[in-house]
Design an enzyme around this catalytic site. Structure first.
Site, PDB file in Angstrom:
ATOM      1  N   GLY A 129       0.830  -1.203   0.000  1.00 49.58           N
ATOM      2  CA  GLY A 129       0.000   0.000   0.000  1.00 49.58           C
ATOM      3  C   GLY A 129       0.858   1.243   0.000  1.00 49.58           C
ATOM      4  N   GLY A 188       1.956   4.647   1.860  1.00 47.51           N
ATOM      5  CA  GLY A 188       2.007   5.312   3.157  1.00 47.51           C
ATOM      6  C   GLY A 188       2.103   6.810   2.977  1.00 47.51           C
ATOM      7  CG  PHE A 194       7.052   9.285   4.913  1.00 49.50           C
ATOM      8  CD1 PHE A 194       7.538  10.576   5.028  1.00 49.50           C
ATOM      9  CD2 PHE A 194       6.540   8.653   6.036  1.00 49.50           C
ATOM     10  CE1 PHE A 194       7.521  11.232   6.236  1.00 49.50           C
ATOM     11  CE2 PHE A 194       6.530   9.303   7.251  1.00 49.50           C
ATOM     12  CZ  PHE A 194       7.007  10.591   7.350  1.00 49.50           C
ATOM     13  N   GLY A 195       5.900   7.031   1.305  1.00 50.77           N
ATOM     14  CA  GLY A 195       6.142   6.277   0.077  1.00 50.77           C
ATOM     15  C   GLY A 195       5.476   4.925   0.164  1.00 50.77           C
ATOM     16  CD  GLU A 196       3.801   1.550  -3.639  1.00 49.23           C
ATOM     17  OE1 GLU A 196       2.680   1.042  -3.497  1.00 49.23           O
ATOM     18  OE2 GLU A 196       4.044   2.464  -4.434  1.00 49.23           O
ATOM     19  CB  VAL A 197       4.005   0.059   2.908  1.00 45.60           C
ATOM     20  CG1 VAL A 197       4.356  -0.967   3.981  1.00 45.60           C
ATOM     21  CG2 VAL A 197       3.938   1.452   3.536  1.00 45.60           C
ATOM     22  CE  LYS A 216       4.854   2.299   8.031  1.00 44.70           C
ATOM     23  NZ  LYS A 216       4.236   3.433   8.708  1.00 44.70           N
ATOM     24  CG  ASP A 226      -4.556   9.288  14.643  1.00 45.83           C
ATOM     25  OD1 ASP A 226      -5.798   9.290  14.759  1.00 45.83           O
ATOM     26  OD2 ASP A 226      -3.982   9.386  13.546  1.00 45.83           O
ATOM     27  NE  ARG A 271      -7.524   7.465  11.144  1.00 42.75           N
ATOM     28  CZ  ARG A 271      -8.397   7.918  12.051  1.00 42.75           C
ATOM     29  NH1 ARG A 271      -9.635   7.461  12.047  1.00 42.75           N
ATOM     30  NH2 ARG A 271      -8.051   8.835  12.929  1.00 42.75           N
ATOM     31  CG  ASN A 272      -4.108   5.228  12.856  1.00 47.38           C
ATOM     32  OD1 ASN A 272      -3.881   5.202  11.641  1.00 47.38           O
ATOM     33  ND2 ASN A 272      -4.436   6.338  13.494  1.00 47.38           N
ATOM     34  CG  ASP A 292      -0.265   5.411  11.458  1.00 49.20           C
ATOM     35  OD1 ASP A 292       0.311   6.392  11.953  1.00 49.20           O
ATOM     36  OD2 ASP A 292      -0.577   5.340  10.256  1.00 49.20           O
TER      37      ASP A 292
END
Ligand code: ADP
Length: 375
Positions: free
Chosen positions: A60, A62, A64-67, A86, A214, A218-219, A235
């Site tokens: 997926g 993230g 910052f970038g792809e995981v 990550k 948070d 979802r986290n 997360d």
């Protein structure tokens, strides 16, 4: 810590669109080795050798970038270990790089079965990597939504398919109405178990006086989807962003998880461990409504008005009364009156022994909700 809270207070009270107040709130401690005395050490992070990592497939996107899903071969074991990697794209700013490292540094502080485990970082070259234990079951919110008792939905996007899927759902609901057995897709015990898993993770954070800020379905990620799954807090993006001056500007105004926050957080900028207790109550509500968006259809502004005026989420359909009572205790307007995670863990464990609670029929969500909610 006090300084951090004062900055937050200033942020919350800044009129909308005030850029100055935000840049004034720049945190002078940012980037130092031991941030705010919380023992966050960015240099002493465990290292992973790039050659011992194999990236298998994308998981997926993230912040910052792809995981990626990957395999890690560590020196003292012949077994390859499944991991999540990550990545930080090469073209990232220095700020993004510092944030990325900060998230790893926060996770490195913890070691608990209900908190994602950091294996190490790979910062020698680009792309930078953060290597985590693989939580293959996806996030709790999607899991709940996908576990809802309903027939398979068509995936093609023709009108006929839409009508057909509505009809399928209509048929399914009709069937469910008359079929209590079929509704036991996810027994109450499993809902309690996920709440208990997150509670254990929170209790651990509470004992270390760490405020997550948070806690939401979802986290949290699942180790797997099958029996024996465990839920972990995965997360730490909000805790990380707290070290930034502009943390809630990212992507506009809607970055604060208002629907999961207690009134004192958005009114006075006050964050304590009791902030997470409130959010945990909302997470329990998400769990017992099988992933419904809290305060569906209400804007953040409406929620703030409603909740600070004493309004609360209603009991999810079919949720046992005692479980709802526990959620409501998390939403006490006075932070000190909210239960501790230690007390909540005991309550949840007791619920899991209570035959009356365990035999409650699973909540059935009859409406077709949009597939993705954002906060
Ligand atoms: P963000 O940075 O936006 O908070 P993340 O980087 O945490 O998002 O996650 C991006 C995607 O990678 C999500 O789909 C998440 O489910 C997945 N992911 C993150 N960490 C793990 C992990 N440890 N195991 C499996 N999947 C993960």
């Amino acid at each position: 810590l006090l300084e951090q809270e004062v900055q937050l207070h200033r942020l919350r009270n800044a009129p909308e669109g005030t850029e100055n107040a935000l840049s004034m709130a720049f945190n002078p401690h940012y980037g130092s080795e031991n941030i705010l005395g919380q023992g966050i050490d960015v240099r002493g992070l465990p290292k992973v050798a790039r050659e011992s990592l194999k990236l298998v497939k994308a998981l997926g996107q993230g912040a910052f970038g792809e995981v990626y899903q990957g395999l890690y071969l560590h020196c003292n074991s012949p077994e390859e270990m499944p991991v999540a990697v990550k990545t930080l794209p090469e073209m990232s700013t220095g700020q993004a790089e510092a944030d990325f490292l900060m998230e790893a540094a926060i996770m490195a502080k913890f070691s608990h079965p209900n908190i994602v485990h950091l294996i190490g970082v790979c910062f020698d070259r680009h792309p930078r990597f953060i290597v985590l234990e693989l939580l293959a079951g996806g996030d709790l919110k999607n899991f709940l939504r996908e576990s809802r008792p309903r027939p398979e939905r068509a995936t093609a996007l023709t009108m006929q398919d839409l009508l057909q899927s509505s009809l399928d759902v209509c048929r399914g609901c009709r069937y469910l109405e008359g079929s209590p057995v079929h509704t036991q897709v996810l027994p109450v015990q499993e809902l309690l178990q996920s709440s208990l898993d997150v509670c254990r993770g929170c209790r651990y954070l509470e004992a270390r006086r760490f405020i997550h800020r948070d806690i939401a379905a979802r986290n949290c990620l699942l180790t797997s989807r099958g029996p024996g799954r465990a839920v972990k807090i995965a997360d730490f993006g909000m805790a990380r962003d707290i070290y930034r001056a502009d943390y809630y500007k990212k992507g506009g105004k809607a970055m604060l998880p208002i629907k999961w926050m207690p009134p004192e957080a958005y009114i006075d900028g006050l964050f304590t461990c009791k902030t997470d207790v409130w959010s945990f109550g909302v997470l329990m509500w998400e769990v017992f409504s099988l992933g419904v968006m809290p305060y569906t259809g209400c804007s953040n502004r409406e929620v703030m008005e409603m909740v600070s005026g004493g309004g609360r989420l209603e009991k999810p359909f079919g949720c046992p009364q005692e479980v709802y009572r526990l959620m409501c205790e998390c939403w006490n307007p006075s932070p000190a009156a909210r239960p501790s995670f230690t007390a909540m863990q005991e309550r949840l464990q007791r619920f899991m022994q209570d035959p009356e609670i365990l035999s409650a029929p699973i909540p059935v969500v009859r409406s077709l909700l949009p597939p993705a909610d954002v906060h």
